[in-house]
Design a protein around this motif. Structure first.
Motif, PDB file in Angstrom:
ATOM      1  N   CYS A 112       0.818  -1.217   0.000  1.00  0.00           N
ATOM      2  CA  CYS A 112       0.000   0.000   0.000  1.00  0.00           C
ATOM      3  C   CYS A 112       0.849   1.263   0.000  1.00  0.00           C
ATOM      4  O   CYS A 112       0.420   2.301  -0.521  1.00  0.00           O
ATOM      5  CB  CYS A 112      -0.960  -0.004   1.191  1.00  0.00           C
ATOM      6  N   VAL A 116      -1.043   3.283  -2.821  1.00  0.00           N
ATOM      7  CA  VAL A 116      -1.948   4.377  -2.451  1.00  0.00           C
ATOM      8  C   VAL A 116      -1.606   5.688  -3.158  1.00  0.00           C
ATOM      9  O   VAL A 116      -2.502   6.359  -3.689  1.00  0.00           O
ATOM     10  CB  VAL A 116      -1.990   4.550  -0.912  1.00  0.00           C
ATOM     11  N   LEU A 127      -8.876  -1.350  -2.683  1.00  0.00           N
ATOM     12  CA  LEU A 127      -8.003  -2.130  -1.819  1.00  0.00           C
ATOM     13  C   LEU A 127      -8.890  -3.079  -1.031  1.00  0.00           C
ATOM     14  O   LEU A 127      -9.767  -2.648  -0.281  1.00  0.00           O
ATOM     15  CB  LEU A 127      -7.231  -1.224  -0.863  1.00  0.00           C
ATOM     16  N   CYS A 156      -6.585  -1.581   7.995  1.00  0.00           N
ATOM     17  CA  CYS A 156      -7.617  -1.384   6.977  1.00  0.00           C
ATOM     18  C   CYS A 156      -8.600  -0.280   7.371  1.00  0.00           C
ATOM     19  O   CYS A 156      -8.910   0.601   6.564  1.00  0.00           O
ATOM     20  CB  CYS A 156      -8.356  -2.711   6.757  1.00  0.00           C
ATOM     21  N   CYS A 163      -8.197   7.471   3.071  1.00  0.00           N
ATOM     22  CA  CYS A 163      -8.394   7.459   1.615  1.00  0.00           C
ATOM     23  C   CYS A 163      -9.797   7.840   1.185  1.00  0.00           C
ATOM     24  O   CYS A 163     -10.082   7.912  -0.015  1.00  0.00           O
ATOM     25  CB  CYS A 163      -8.066   6.069   1.063  1.00  0.00           C
ATOM     26  N   VAL A 170     -11.702   1.094   0.300  1.00  0.00           N
ATOM     27  CA  VAL A 170     -10.967   0.130   1.122  1.00  0.00           C
ATOM     28  C   VAL A 170     -11.969  -0.788   1.812  1.00  0.00           C
ATOM     29  O   VAL A 170     -12.841  -0.329   2.547  1.00  0.00           O
ATOM     30  CB  VAL A 170     -10.093   0.838   2.175  1.00  0.00           C
TER      31      VAL A 170
END
Length: 237
Positions: A112, A116, A127, A156, A163, A170
């Motif tokens: 990530c 990202v 993701l 997570c 994000c 995600v």
């Protein structure tokens, strides 16, 4: 002309990762699989690329992800790699503890770290992390495994908040016992009936459902359980 989409999958040579890779290939995706074994039988497909590496080798993993991103625009990342060690904490060597944390948790962070920023530049990306019911309820002899899965869940959930405004979705899929090679070297396994364990194809189908969902919604967490929980402790590893 329909643009070919590309998915990056860890643990693509076995279990949930393999089932997900097969499903996405059937749906027209280009799939890049990261695993220790690399290419395996059942993935002889022109749209499948295998990268054989030890996911605990974080420096090499970081370098390989850069190469992948230089060559392909990744649309989705599925972290399906994982290993299970169960027992009292004093039974594990320092090397076993470190490897479990790297494979189950740290390697996802390393991937990530590269992905990202690329997703942010594109303004989109998915993701999807394969967690475990062990991140929801702690169990006896599961201190090491639970710690890694609780850590993955925390990563997570926090990453989703980071994000949310960047167009990046995600999601976390947390299954109970899945009938897969995960149990091959363990001293226990799910009961023998189909209702005692989740099929890898059913987990892959949930991943695919998430991938097909609207970009305006997020599947935060999906928890899956076998209909009848049963564990066979008489198995020999």
């Amino acid at each position: 002309m329909v643009e070919t989409r590309t998915a990056l999958i860890t643990g693509a040579s076995s279990g949930i990762g393999l089932a997900t890779a097969r499903l996405l290939l059937d749906e027209g995706y280009q799939v890049i699989g990261l695993s220790r074994r690399g290419r395996v039988a059942g993935l002889e497909d022109d749209n499948f690329s295998a990268i054989a590496l030890d996911l605990a080798d974080l420096e090499r993993l970081h370098a390989e992800i850069k190469k992948v991103l230089d060559a392909h625009p990744i649309d989705c990342f599925v972290h399906a790699a994982g290993q299970g060690h169960f027992g009292s904490i004093e039974q594990f060597s320092i090397a076993q503890i470190e490897t479990s944390i790297r494979v189950n948790l740290t390697c996802a962070m390393v991937v990530c770290r590269r992905l990202v920023p690329a997703f942010r530049r594109r303004g989109k990306g998915r993701l999807i992390f394969i967690g475990s019911e062990s991140a929801l309820t702690a169990g006896s002899k599961g201190a090491l495994y639970c710690a890694t899965k609780y850590g993955l869940r925390g990563f997570c959930l926090s990453l989703r908040e980071d994000c949310r405004s960047d167009g990046i979705q995600v999601s976390l899929v947390s299954p109970g016992m899945v009938r897969s090679p995960f149990f091959d070297k363990l001293s226990f396994e799910p009961g023998p009936e189909s209702e005692n364990a989740i099929a890898v194809d059913d987990v892959a189908a949930v991943v695919w459902q998430i991938m097909q969902s609207s970009e305006d919604i997020i599947f935060d967490e999906v928890n899956l359980s076998p209909r009848v929980k049963s564990i066979n402790f008489g198995k020999r590893s």
